[in-house]
Write an enzyme that holds these catalytic residues in place. Structure first.
Site, short mmCIF file in Angstrom:
data_model
loop_
_atom_site.label_atom_id
_atom_site.label_comp_id
_atom_site.label_asym_id
_atom_site.label_seq_id
_atom_site.Cartn_x
_atom_site.Cartn_y
_atom_site.Cartn_z
N GLY A 12 46.49 38.06 37.37
CA GLY A 12 46.64 37.74 35.96
C GLY A 12 47.65 36.63 35.69
N ARG A 16 51.44 36.71 27.73
CA ARG A 16 52.49 37.10 26.79
C ARG A 16 53.89 36.76 27.28
NH1 ARG A 16 50.65 43.17 25.37
NH2 ARG A 16 49.51 42.93 27.32
N GLY A 81 39.03 40.68 34.78
CA GLY A 81 39.20 42.13 34.76
C GLY A 81 39.68 42.71 36.06
N THR A 82 40.39 43.84 35.95
CA THR A 82 40.89 44.52 37.14
C THR A 82 39.76 45.08 37.99
OG1 THR A 82 41.17 46.50 35.78
CG2 THR A 82 43.11 45.11 36.09
#
Length: 464
Positions: A12, A16, A81-82
């Site tokens: 990822g 943020r 996505g994981t």
């Protein structure tokens, strides 16, 4: 219980964090998130350790290999996505096994949990084995679970499903038990469970959590093990969370050292990395930062307002308002205030580097003092020598760094300049303001004459 494989998810971006640095390469108590998680996972001795990368994948891969050259790097494709990350990892790991399959339990861990510890992971694996689960998820309860996937349990305590924040209804949002993104799957269950993943959710991603429902559909129990310490499994999504978690962890570190016999006058302003070692009766004063593999021996005093980075401070030394990096400070030495010790210094017992002194690759023998306003670089000073204020070793000729050798029991006058390479013997005295360009034999006096001229009645041009 032997692990077939351990997979760390590090693909990822961590948007943020608002950073050009991937989230997993941000630091926490002296190490990156990734290296901290690799530390804990490596303690499990899995047959193979894999790290899944995507965003700035080469950079993250290099960081992983710097910790473990044998780590398997898995590159996730553009599908997010994981769940997709695990699909990529399982395909690559299976292809590398003798029969094209993995056998036994597989650990999956997120890389943004800097306090994830080996003891918690061992407990999770033991729980998984004892309950013969097809899959087990590591959970914790939070007073404020905002942002986390909620654990929805059946009446028998097993996991019914995990609902992500954006997909949860009102009653599910009220659940306090959350997913930590750490799992153990039996390899055959995981292989089947990830085969049918899809992106039918609010974020359009392949969720690994959906694999748990599939595992249940295969008739396997999905268990949940609650971590005994919620802080150990807390994730970091932004810098506000990073600061809060770092402060809470640092408070624990300070408390542990205080219970071991270290005086920390103000834990709120004292920061100590995990690999730091402190002896009994060390005193750490406010505003101090002890970083890396710093070692401080018994009865030493550090601070106030001091930074030690990979430094060694021996018994009874005092380092005040200074920065010391990759240097050794001898017993009862006195450093500071406002001293800058760059890499490679070695100061003997009862030495001094005083106010506004800078040193680099300086070797200072017992009892020698450099009291103030001096630069000593690429130099060796013998024992019981005194360096006058404002002295400089001119070690750089524009191409090379050159060495200065000053003997024992030397008295250096104020404002001296040693033009390296140069050697000064034992017992030498130099006059104030001297420029020493050539070797000085022992027990001699050296000075350089600088004739003073006085121009009476002189005025600057703008006053004429």
């Amino acid at each position: 219980m032997e692990l077939s494989a351990a997979i760390i998810l590090a693909a990822g971006e961590g948007t943020r964090m608002r950073s050009a640095t991937p989230k997993v390469l941000h630091t926490f108590a002296g190490k990156t998130f990734l290296h901290r998680v690799m530390d804990s996972v490596s303690a499990l001795d899995a047959n193979v350790l894999a790290v899944v990368v995507r965003y700035q994948g080469q950079r993250v891969a290099e960081a992983a290999r710097s910790y473990d050259p044998d780590v398997v790097i898995v590159e996730q494709d553009e599908i997010p996505g994981t769940g997709r990350a695990v699909q990529c990892a399982m395909a690559q790991l299976a292809a590398g096994s003798p029969d094209g399959k993995l056998h036994g339990p597989v650990l999956i861990a997120a890389s943004d949990m800097p306090l994830l510890d080996a003891d918690t992971l061992h407990s999770l694996i033991d729980f998984h084995a004892a309950h013969h689960d097809g899959a087990t998820v590591l959970t914790t309860k939070l007073a404020d679970p905002t942002g986390y996937g909620r654990i929805i349990r059946k009446q028998d305590g097993s996991v019914l499903r995990i609902v992500e924040q954006r997909d949860a209804n009102e009653s599910e949002l009220a659940v306090k038990e959350v997913n930590t993104s750490v799992y153990v799957f039996e390899a055959d269950v995981l292989e089947q469970a990830i085969a049918g993943l899809n992106s039918n959710n609010a974020q359009g991603e392949f969720y690994l959590t959906d694999a748990l429902e599939t595992a249940r559909g295969l008739g396997r129990v999905v268990g949940a093990f609650a971590a005994p310490d919620s802080m150990s499994v807390e994730g970091v999504n932004d810098r506000v969370q990073l600061a809060a978690l770092a402060k809470a962890h640092n408070r624990r570190v300070c408390e542990r050292w205080m219970r071991d016999g270290v005086t920390i006058l103000d834990p709120e302003t004292t920061w100590i990395d995990d690999d730091v070692k402190l002896g009994r009766d060390v005193t750490v004063l406010p505003g101090s930062f002890l970083q890396g593999h710093t070692v401080v021996a018994a009865d030493a005093v550090v601070g106030p307002y001091t930074t030690l980075i990979d430094a060694t401070v021996d018994e009874g030394a005092h380092v005040e308002r200074s920065r010391v990096q990759e240097s050794h400070i001898g017993a009862r030495a006195n450093i500071g205030p406002w001293t800058y010790m760059r890499q490679g210094n070695d100061l003997g017992e009862d030495t001094k580097a005083g106010a506004f002194v800078e040193m680099k690759k300086a070797h200072i023998d017992e009892g020698t003092k450099v009291p103030h306003l001096s630069y000593i670089g690429d130099a060796h000073l013998g024992s019981h020598t005194n360096i006058g204020g404002g002295t400089i070793t001119a070690n750089y000729d524009g191409v090379h760094k050159n060495h200065t050798e000053i003997g024992s029991n030397v008295h250096v006058g104020a404002g001296n300049l040693f033009v390296a390479p140069v050697q000064v013997g034992d017992g030498v005295t130099t006059g104030a303001g001297s420029v020493i360009r050539h070797a000085v034999p022992q027990d001699a006096m050296a000075y350089s004459e600088n004739t003073q001229h006085v121009v009476e009645g002189w005025k600057p041009a703008w006053e004429r």
